[in-house]
Design an enzyme around this catalytic site. Structure first.
Site, PDB file in Angstrom:
ATOM      1  N   ILE A   1     -23.418  20.871  12.463  1.00 62.06           N
ATOM      2  CA  ILE A   1     -24.324  22.014  12.253  1.00 62.06           C
ATOM      3  C   ILE A   1     -25.664  21.550  11.669  1.00 62.06           C
ATOM      4  O   ILE A   1     -26.721  22.013  12.079  1.00 62.06           O
ATOM      5  CB  ILE A   1     -23.639  23.063  11.342  1.00 62.06           C
TER       6      ILE A   1
ATOM      7  N   GLY B   1       0.858  -1.184   0.000  1.00 59.50           N
ATOM      8  CA  GLY B   1       0.000   0.000   0.000  1.00 59.50           C
ATOM      9  C   GLY B   1       0.891   1.230   0.000  1.00 59.50           C
ATOM     10  O   GLY B   1       1.381   1.659  -1.053  1.00 59.50           O
TER      11      GLY B   1
ATOM     12  N   GLU C   1      -4.382   8.107  -2.472  1.00 59.62           N
ATOM     13  CA  GLU C   1      -3.372   8.802  -3.303  1.00 59.62           C
ATOM     14  C   GLU C   1      -2.111   9.115  -2.519  1.00 59.62           C
ATOM     15  O   GLU C   1      -1.548  10.207  -2.625  1.00 59.62           O
ATOM     16  CB  GLU C   1      -3.940  10.102  -3.895  1.00 59.62           C
TER      17      GLU C   1
ATOM     18  N   ARG D   1     -32.580  27.116   9.477  1.00 56.61           N
ATOM     19  CA  ARG D   1     -33.049  26.298  10.602  1.00 56.61           C
ATOM     20  C   ARG D   1     -33.251  27.168  11.846  1.00 56.61           C
ATOM     21  O   ARG D   1     -32.322  27.846  12.298  1.00 56.61           O
ATOM     22  CB  ARG D   1     -32.005  25.209  10.891  1.00 56.61           C
TER      23      ARG D   1
HETATM   24  C1  LIG Z   1     -11.280   4.022  -2.357  1.00 59.38           C
HETATM   25  C2  LIG Z   1      -9.853   3.752  -2.707  1.00 59.38           C
HETATM   26  C3  LIG Z   1      -9.426   3.943  -4.015  1.00 59.38           C
HETATM   27  C4  LIG Z   1      -8.110   3.615  -4.373  1.00 59.38           C
HETATM   28  N1  LIG Z   1      -7.748   3.716  -5.697  1.00 59.38           N
HETATM   29  C5  LIG Z   1      -6.548   3.196  -6.077  1.00 59.38           C
HETATM   30  C6  LIG Z   1      -6.216   3.104  -7.470  1.00 59.38           C
HETATM   31  O1  LIG Z   1      -6.990   3.501  -8.336  1.00 59.38           O
HETATM   32  N2  LIG Z   1      -5.042   2.537  -7.807  1.00 59.38           N
HETATM   33  C7  LIG Z   1      -4.146   2.066  -6.886  1.00 59.38           C
HETATM   34  O2  LIG Z   1      -3.097   1.557  -7.271  1.00 59.38           O
HETATM   35  N3  LIG Z   1      -4.424   2.166  -5.551  1.00 59.38           N
HETATM   36  C8  LIG Z   1      -5.604   2.706  -5.133  1.00 59.38           C
HETATM   37  N4  LIG Z   1      -5.930   2.779  -3.793  1.00 59.38           N
HETATM   38  C9  LIG Z   1      -4.947   2.348  -2.804  1.00 59.38           C
HETATM   39  C10 LIG Z   1      -4.396   3.521  -1.994  1.00 59.38           C
HETATM   40  O3  LIG Z   1      -3.488   4.245  -2.763  1.00 59.38           O
HETATM   41  C11 LIG Z   1      -3.808   2.951  -0.697  1.00 59.38           C
HETATM   42  O4  LIG Z   1      -4.920   2.621   0.119  1.00 59.38           O
HETATM   43  C12 LIG Z   1      -2.912   3.932   0.008  1.00 59.38           C
HETATM   44  O5  LIG Z   1      -1.715   4.068  -0.688  1.00 59.38           O
HETATM   45  C13 LIG Z   1      -2.600   3.463   1.442  1.00 59.38           C
HETATM   46  O6  LIG Z   1      -2.229   2.118   1.485  1.00 59.38           O
HETATM   47  P1  LIG Z   1      -2.931   1.112   2.531  1.00 59.38           P
HETATM   48  O7  LIG Z   1      -4.387   1.378   2.496  1.00 59.38           O
HETATM   49  O8  LIG Z   1      -2.461  -0.240   2.226  1.00 59.38           O
HETATM   50  O9  LIG Z   1      -2.410   1.582   3.948  1.00 59.38           O
HETATM   51  P2  LIG Z   1      -1.052   1.102   4.673  1.00 59.38           P
HETATM   52  O10 LIG Z   1       0.097   1.313   3.772  1.00 59.38           O
HETATM   53  O11 LIG Z   1      -1.263  -0.240   5.260  1.00 59.38           O
HETATM   54  O12 LIG Z   1      -0.951   2.170   5.836  1.00 59.38           O
HETATM   55  C14 LIG Z   1      -1.690   2.056   7.043  1.00 59.38           C
HETATM   56  C15 LIG Z   1      -1.351   3.254   7.922  1.00 59.38           C
HETATM   57  O13 LIG Z   1       0.067   3.245   8.225  1.00 59.38           O
HETATM   58  C16 LIG Z   1       0.648   4.475   7.823  1.00 59.38           C
HETATM   59  N5  LIG Z   1       2.011   4.264   7.333  1.00 59.38           N
HETATM   60  C17 LIG Z   1       2.439   3.350   6.431  1.00 59.38           C
HETATM   61  N6  LIG Z   1       3.750   3.484   6.216  1.00 59.38           N
HETATM   62  C18 LIG Z   1       4.168   4.513   6.982  1.00 59.38           C
HETATM   63  C19 LIG Z   1       5.427   5.169   7.207  1.00 59.38           C
HETATM   64  N7  LIG Z   1       6.526   4.813   6.539  1.00 59.38           N
HETATM   65  N8  LIG Z   1       5.462   6.205   8.084  1.00 59.38           N
HETATM   66  C20 LIG Z   1       4.362   6.597   8.741  1.00 59.38           C
HETATM   67  N9  LIG Z   1       3.139   6.038   8.569  1.00 59.38           N
HETATM   68  C21 LIG Z   1       3.049   5.010   7.704  1.00 59.38           C
HETATM   69  C22 LIG Z   1      -0.246   4.995   6.706  1.00 59.38           C
HETATM   70  O14 LIG Z   1      -0.110   6.398   6.547  1.00 59.38           O
HETATM   71  C23 LIG Z   1      -1.631   4.594   7.221  1.00 59.38           C
HETATM   72  O15 LIG Z   1      -2.072   5.533   8.155  1.00 59.38           O
HETATM   73  C24 LIG Z   1      -7.205   3.131  -3.398  1.00 59.38           C
HETATM   74  C25 LIG Z   1      -7.629   2.984  -2.073  1.00 59.38           C
HETATM   75  C26 LIG Z   1      -8.929   3.280  -1.720  1.00 59.38           C
HETATM   76  C27 LIG Z   1      -9.370   3.058  -0.295  1.00 59.38           C
END
Ligand SMILES: Cc1cc2nc3c(=O)[nH]c(=O)nc-3n(C[C@H](O)[C@H](O)[C@H](O)COP(=O)(O)OP(=O)(O)OC[C@H]3O[C@@H](n4cnc5c(N)ncnc54)[C@H](O)[C@@H]3O)c2cc1C
Length: 381
Positions: A339, A133, A365, A270
């Protein structure tokens, strides 16, 4: 409130956006689509006809080659009317068109940019995997060289629009010995290619942007599918996401202004304890704070758009704008819900949609934690 003057052409374009949205996506239609999970794919050719997608694209490909600042104004205004439309504009222009313009081969540009201008080409980014991710460089999907092309195997998750896209831009490891961000390439794959299977992912918001899990099983693509340099796809992608973040920040600002305007009109109408709730100091101050946040964000977003128009290095500012805009939107929708109270919690209210949708952006993103890391790195830390 208008903080920036627009020139005659920009005023005309924004007027066209207002008329287009009033006709094709009035508030009741935005609500109907959200409730029915209906993406605005059918609007894309109409948006193309109205000239929206051609704005940043060179005339040689059928566009009007306007500056990024104007694109950003349009982005914000579309999202003010309906986030789902601003958001798909971001995916078509901020991601699809900018990827092609920066890294597409001459043949890819000649084939696809005119189709983007016409609203007939949607490209879905397929980067994220279940174990990759925030650490996107940890992807395992691989593309193995074969006669005349590559064969892709692996899986992707949370891919927006995968079902409605014409192409998937798949990040795959093409150097088998590589680890991390090196050795990854970007391959442009027609969505209907053999070996691609998709499963929808149900979720709590952004109902008009379907999310999909994708299995890639022996998907063949020819050499011509490579976008950019072999093995350097990750860097290409990161530098394109920069545009898409700037574009997203403008979208989010439009939505935030819509949420504030809705809170203001509710606070005027309201009545409780014999007067409009907007006469209670706590509500007045809350709304003042909300508008201040949106105005400050708009300054950052438009400054960024102007700097991009001047071709300046905006890596840090794009991350800053993304963080500021997404956190402002969460701030205003959280207070907006308070609100409007029960009126906002009702399914028919746009406020609950803004509030649900807003939750995504501080981690979508590139999470805001990762953006803060980018900002700190750019500051030399
Ligand atoms: C509705 C939706 C649409 C999406 N669309 C696309 C798309 O079109 N194409 C695509 O490729 N992806 C897509 N994504 C994936 C999206 O880009 C990832 O969800 C995002 O990059 C975060 O990855 P993760 O959810 O696995 O969170 P994780 O990486 O598991 O992170 C979990 C938490 O840990 C924190 N964290 C992780 N690493 C660190 C670090 N080094 N330092 C501090 N904090 C950290 C993160 O900030 C977060 O708070 C989509 C996701 C959603 C939910």
């Amino acid at each position: 409130m208008q903080q920036f003057d627009t020139d005659e052409r920009q005023t005309l374009i924004l007027d066209t956006v207002d008329k287009f949205m009033a006709r094709h996506m009035p508030p009741e239609e935005a609500r109907r689509r959200d409730e029915g999970h209906v993406p605005p794919y059918d609007l894309l050719p109409l948006m193309g006809e109205a000239g929206f997608f051609g704005l940043p694209i060179p005339e040689a490909y059928g566009g009007t080659a306007l500056d990024w600042y104007t694109v950003s104004l349009v982005q914000e205004r579309l999202a003010y009317h309906a986030y789902a439309v601003g958001s798909i504009f971001n995916r078509v222009v901020g991601f699809g068109a900018m990827s092609l313009l920066r890294y597409g081969s001459d043949a890819q540009k000649a084939d696809l940019l005119p189709r983007i201008v016409e609203g007939r080409c949607l490209i879905a980014l397929a980067l994220t995997e279940s174990q990759a991710g925030s650490d996107a460089g940890a992807i395992r999907t691989r593309a193995v060289r074969t006669d005349g092309g590559w064969v892709i195997d692996g899986s992707k998750t949370w891919i927006s629009d995968a079902d409605g896209a014409d192409y998937l831009l798949i990040a795959a490891r093409t150097d088998p010995g590589s680890e991390g961000p090196k050795g990854i390439s970007m391959l442009l794959v027609p969505r209907g290619q053999d070996g691609i299977a998709m499963t929808p992912i149900p979720k709590v918001g952004n109902n008009c942007m379907p999310s999909w899990e994708i299995a890639l099983d022996g998907v063949f693509v020819p050499d011509s599918a490579l976008m950019g340099e072999e093995g350097r796809g990750f860097g290409h992608l990161m530098s394109t996401l920069h545009y898409s973040r700037a574009s997203m920040a403008a979208t989010v600002t439009g939505c935030a202004q819509a949420a504030v305007d809705l809170a203001i009109s509710h606070a005027r109408e309201r009545q409780q304890f014999g007067r409009p709730i907007g006469k209670f100091q706590v509500i007045r101050h809350r709304i003042a704070d909300m508008q201040m946040r949106v105005d400050a964000t708009r300054l950052v977003v438009r400054n960024l758009a102007w700097l991009i128009s001047q071709d300046r290095d905006t890596r840090r500012l794009a991350s800053q704008a993304k963080v500021q805009a997404t956190e402002s939107l969460q701030f205003v929708t959280e207070h907006g819900m308070q609100i409007l109270a029960s009126a906002g919690y009702a399914a028919e209210s746009a406020m609950q949609r803004y509030w649900r949708d807003a939750r995504l952006y501080s981690f979508g993103e590139g999470s805001n934690e990762i953006q803060r890391d980018i900002i700190a790195k750019e500051l030399g830390l």
